[in-house]
Design an enzyme around this catalytic site. Structure first.
Site, mmCIF file in Angstrom:
data_model
loop_
_atom_site.group_PDB
_atom_site.id
_atom_site.type_symbol
_atom_site.label_atom_id
_atom_site.label_comp_id
_atom_site.label_asym_id
_atom_site.label_seq_id
_atom_site.Cartn_x
_atom_site.Cartn_y
_atom_site.Cartn_z
ATOM 1 N N SER A 122 6.133 0.473 1.447
ATOM 2 C CA SER A 122 7.026 -0.228 2.361
ATOM 3 C C SER A 122 7.115 -1.703 1.991
ATOM 4 O O SER A 122 6.126 -2.322 1.584
ATOM 5 C CB SER A 122 6.537 -0.093 3.804
ATOM 6 O OG SER A 122 6.760 1.217 4.283
ATOM 7 N N TYR A 148 8.804 -3.744 7.655
ATOM 8 C CA TYR A 148 8.664 -3.023 8.915
ATOM 9 C C TYR A 148 9.656 -3.662 9.893
ATOM 10 O O TYR A 148 9.627 -4.882 10.099
ATOM 11 C CB TYR A 148 7.263 -3.178 9.506
ATOM 12 C CG TYR A 148 6.134 -2.486 8.768
ATOM 13 C CD1 TYR A 148 6.356 -1.504 7.813
ATOM 14 C CD2 TYR A 148 4.816 -2.823 9.058
ATOM 15 C CE1 TYR A 148 5.302 -0.883 7.168
ATOM 16 C CE2 TYR A 148 3.755 -2.208 8.412
ATOM 17 C CZ TYR A 148 3.995 -1.239 7.475
ATOM 18 O OH TYR A 148 2.946 -0.622 6.836
ATOM 19 N N HIS A 197 0.827 -1.206 0.000
ATOM 20 C CA HIS A 197 0.000 0.000 0.000
ATOM 21 C C HIS A 197 0.863 1.258 0.000
ATOM 22 O O HIS A 197 2.030 1.229 0.378
ATOM 23 C CB HIS A 197 -0.910 0.041 1.224
ATOM 24 C CG HIS A 197 -0.157 0.172 2.520
ATOM 25 N ND1 HIS A 197 0.387 -0.924 3.163
ATOM 26 C CD2 HIS A 197 0.169 1.259 3.282
ATOM 27 C CE1 HIS A 197 1.008 -0.516 4.258
ATOM 28 N NE2 HIS A 197 0.896 0.804 4.352
ATOM 29 N N HIS A 206 5.410 6.311 -0.562
ATOM 30 C CA HIS A 206 6.291 5.149 -0.710
ATOM 31 C C HIS A 206 5.482 3.874 -0.511
ATOM 32 O O HIS A 206 4.374 3.908 0.039
ATOM 33 C CB HIS A 206 7.429 5.202 0.310
ATOM 34 C CG HIS A 206 6.943 5.157 1.726
ATOM 35 N ND1 HIS A 206 6.483 6.278 2.402
ATOM 36 C CD2 HIS A 206 6.819 4.120 2.605
ATOM 37 C CE1 HIS A 206 6.108 5.932 3.625
ATOM 38 N NE2 HIS A 206 6.283 4.633 3.770
#
Length: 219
Positions: free
Chosen positions: A158, A161, A42, A156
């Site tokens: 990702s 994480y 996303h 952006h």
């Protein structure tokens, strides 16, 4: 880890090739980072949205779709090279080209779903104000959203994480090899991206695996 409240995501079309490639990459990079999480691909358009009812969820999603459909040629997302950062949510990511259309959409979302509700709640009685008073607030909110878009918004996608930092050189080489295996050599200059897609409103509170999708709209 920082709670993001409720966030509005722009995602690739569900089950499209780019969706599958990004989802596979996110899953495939997890073993490199011992604390990494799994999540859907996303672009965050804005965070800190306050929604308490299904009607508010529907308003946000419908308004986002209406804004995106104002782009007559369709809403195009362009991805570029992989980047590395120190923050948990931006550890490894693909930069997104900040096109005028994307920046305009992010500004509208920040204005309508974050700053305007804040301003209306702080006003003693927004609806009872004169047209001149409301216009003054509307202008201030619009200026605040424009400043946020200009100075803070960094679109952006990702891929990881993690709290681990820095990303070691050997791990970077592994990541970049996997990206080339998935997207092809020179992917960052080959027009990687997608057209239109899906909006998802996600409550991003607590551990990542407890985040809740409140609603979606395909467009």
């Amino acid at each position: 880890m920082t709670n993001l409240g409720t966030s509005l995501w722009l995602q690739p079309p569900r089950n499209s090739p780019i969706w599958q490639q990004l989802a596979t990459t996110i899953q495939g990079l997890k073993p490199i980072f011992s604390d990494s999480e799994n999540f859907e691909p996303h672009i965050t358009l804005t965070s800190n949205i306050s929604v308490n009812t299904q009607g508010q969820v529907d308003f946000v999603l419908d308004r986002a779709v209406a804004a995106a459909k104002c782009v007559p040629q369709g809403f195009q997302i362009h991805l570029s090279s992989v980047k590395y950062g120190s923050r948990f949510f931006k550890k490894v990511y693909l930069q997104v080209e900040p096109t005028p259309e994307l920046l305009s959409l992010a500004r509208i979302c920040r204005e309508d779903f974050v700053y305007m509700p804040e301003a209306m709640s702080q006003a003693r009685n927004y609806q009872a104000m004169s047209a001149e008073e409301r216009q003054k607030i509307d202008t201030q909110v619009g200026q605040r959203a424009a400043e946020w878009t200009r100075n803070e918004y960094d679109p952006h996608v990702s891929l990881v994480y993690s709290d681990l930092y820095p990303v070691e050189d050997a791990d970077r080489r592994t990541i970049e090899t996997r990206l080339e295996d998935t997207f092809g050599s020179g992917y960052d200059e080959s027009g990687l991206g997608w057209k239109n897609g899906r909006f998802a409103l996600v409550r991003c509170e607590g551990p990542v695996d407890e985040w809740e999708v409140l609603g979606v709209r395909d467009f």
